[in-house]
Enzyme design. Structure first.
Site, PDB file in Angstrom:
ATOM      1  N   HIS A  75       0.889  -1.159  -0.377  1.00  0.00           N
ATOM      2  CA  HIS A  75       0.000  -0.353   0.029  1.00  0.00           C
ATOM      3  C   HIS A  75       0.988   1.045   0.345  1.00  0.00           C
ATOM      4  O   HIS A  75       2.126   1.329   0.819  1.00  0.00           O
ATOM      5  CB  HIS A  75      -0.911  -0.402   1.270  1.00  0.00           C
ATOM      6  CG  HIS A  75      -2.113   1.085   1.884  1.00  0.00           C
ATOM      7  ND1 HIS A  75      -2.806   1.390  -0.309  1.00  0.00           N
ATOM      8  CD2 HIS A  75      -2.106   2.336   2.437  1.00  0.00           C
ATOM      9  CE1 HIS A  75      -3.652   2.988   0.865  1.00  0.00           C
ATOM     10  NE2 HIS A  75      -3.132   2.696   1.639  1.00  0.00           N
ATOM     11  N   SER A  76       0.546   2.058  -0.739  1.00  0.00           N
ATOM     12  CA  SER A  76       1.051   3.089  -1.101  1.00  0.00           C
ATOM     13  C   SER A  76       2.323   3.208  -1.064  1.00  0.00           C
ATOM     14  O   SER A  76       2.995   2.348  -1.846  1.00  0.00           O
ATOM     15  CB  SER A  76       1.351   4.146   0.371  1.00  0.00           C
ATOM     16  OG  SER A  76       1.013   5.968  -0.060  1.00  0.00           O
ATOM     17  N   MET A  77       3.540   3.693  -0.183  1.00  0.00           N
ATOM     18  CA  MET A  77       4.842   3.711  -0.289  1.00  0.00           C
ATOM     19  C   MET A  77       5.162   1.608  -0.670  1.00  0.00           C
ATOM     20  O   MET A  77       6.358   1.271  -1.284  1.00  0.00           O
ATOM     21  CB  MET A  77       5.792   3.838   0.780  1.00  0.00           C
ATOM     22  CG  MET A  77       7.074   3.827  -0.144  1.00  0.00           C
ATOM     23  SD  MET A  77       7.779   4.133   2.030  1.00  0.00           S
ATOM     24  CE  MET A  77       8.028   2.561   3.003  1.00  0.00           C
TER      25      MET A  77
END
Length: 241
Positions: A75-77
């Site tokens: 998720h995200s990074m």
């Protein structure tokens, strides 16, 4: 049983995935990946380079998976790191069976940003707007002093990532997005499909950048269906380094 390596968002740690094994049950072994600079690895400096993290993690991930099929969720990074790891491990002859990405615009279309260079007040305002940092942290100067440097390092790792054309992965990509995520709009998230020659799926959930906090059971159930074609193996336990 496949191994599911879970890579957390910026500023977080492996505990972000503490409920995943219970939700997935016996369908996969959940292995949260703990990056340096946080939680059990707080004494280590955070890494400001996705490429350097990939170099440090590829070997341990392959070793931890052993001979079993494995997948990534990020998720995200964590999505960017999972993508880079997928390329590195594919090049090493040990590709994942699935790359699941969430909440991060794919690197070939992501606009250049420099959030990590903002003054503290502006940086904190940006982080607060993402609505993923607990209020008790944002309102506690002592906790903020611990969290903000790691967050800034994580933003730096993402924003200094240099995308290079390596051809499409031969790995299916499962794409997950929040319908009102301003940092990773669903239309941009769908462009992850450009980066694979093995097919992609797109699932959009109500909510913003941290939609998975409210939609976690639904997200995990959808992910389970993406993992279903993966052949079973023998279970094991523990966190990846």
């Amino acid at each position: 049983m496949p191994v599911l390596f879970c890579l957390h968002h910026g500023g977080a740690g492996a505990s972000a995935y503490r409920d995943w094994q219970r939700l997935l049950g016996p369908d996969a072994e959940v292995v949260p990946v703990q990056l340096p600079g946080r939680e059990a690895r707080l004494a280590e400096p955070a890494e400001r380079s996705v490429t350097a993290l990939t170099e440090r993690l590829a070997g341990p991930v392959s070793e931890r998976a052993g001979g079993r099929p494995y997948a990534f969720f990020g998720h995200s990074m964590g999505a960017l790191l999972a993508y880079d790891l997928s390329h590195a491990l594919t090049a090493a002859g040990r590709p994942p069976v699935l790359l699941a990405v969430s909440g991060y615009t794919p690197p070939h279309v992501r606009p250049d940003t420099s959030v990590h260079t903002l003054p503290d007040d502006a940086f904190l305002a940006h982080v607060t707007g993402l609505q993923g940092t607990p209020v008790e942290v944002l309102e506690n100067p002592t906790l903020l002093e611990l969290v903000l440097p790691v967050l800034r390092d994580d933003f730096a790792a993402c924003e200094t990532y240099a995308y290079t054309e390596r051809g499409p992965l031969d790995v299916p990509i499962a794409i997950f997005a929040g319908a009102s995520d301003p940092s990773a709009p669903a239309a941009s998230m769908a462009r992850w499909a450009d980066l694979t020659g093995a097919g992609a799926s797109v699932d959009v959930f109500p909510g913003g950048h941290f939609y998975l906090q409210e939609c976690l059971p639904e997200l995990v159930e959808t992910l389970r269906t993406r993992l279903t074609p993966v052949p079973a193996g023998s279970p094991d336990g523990g966190d990846a380094p």
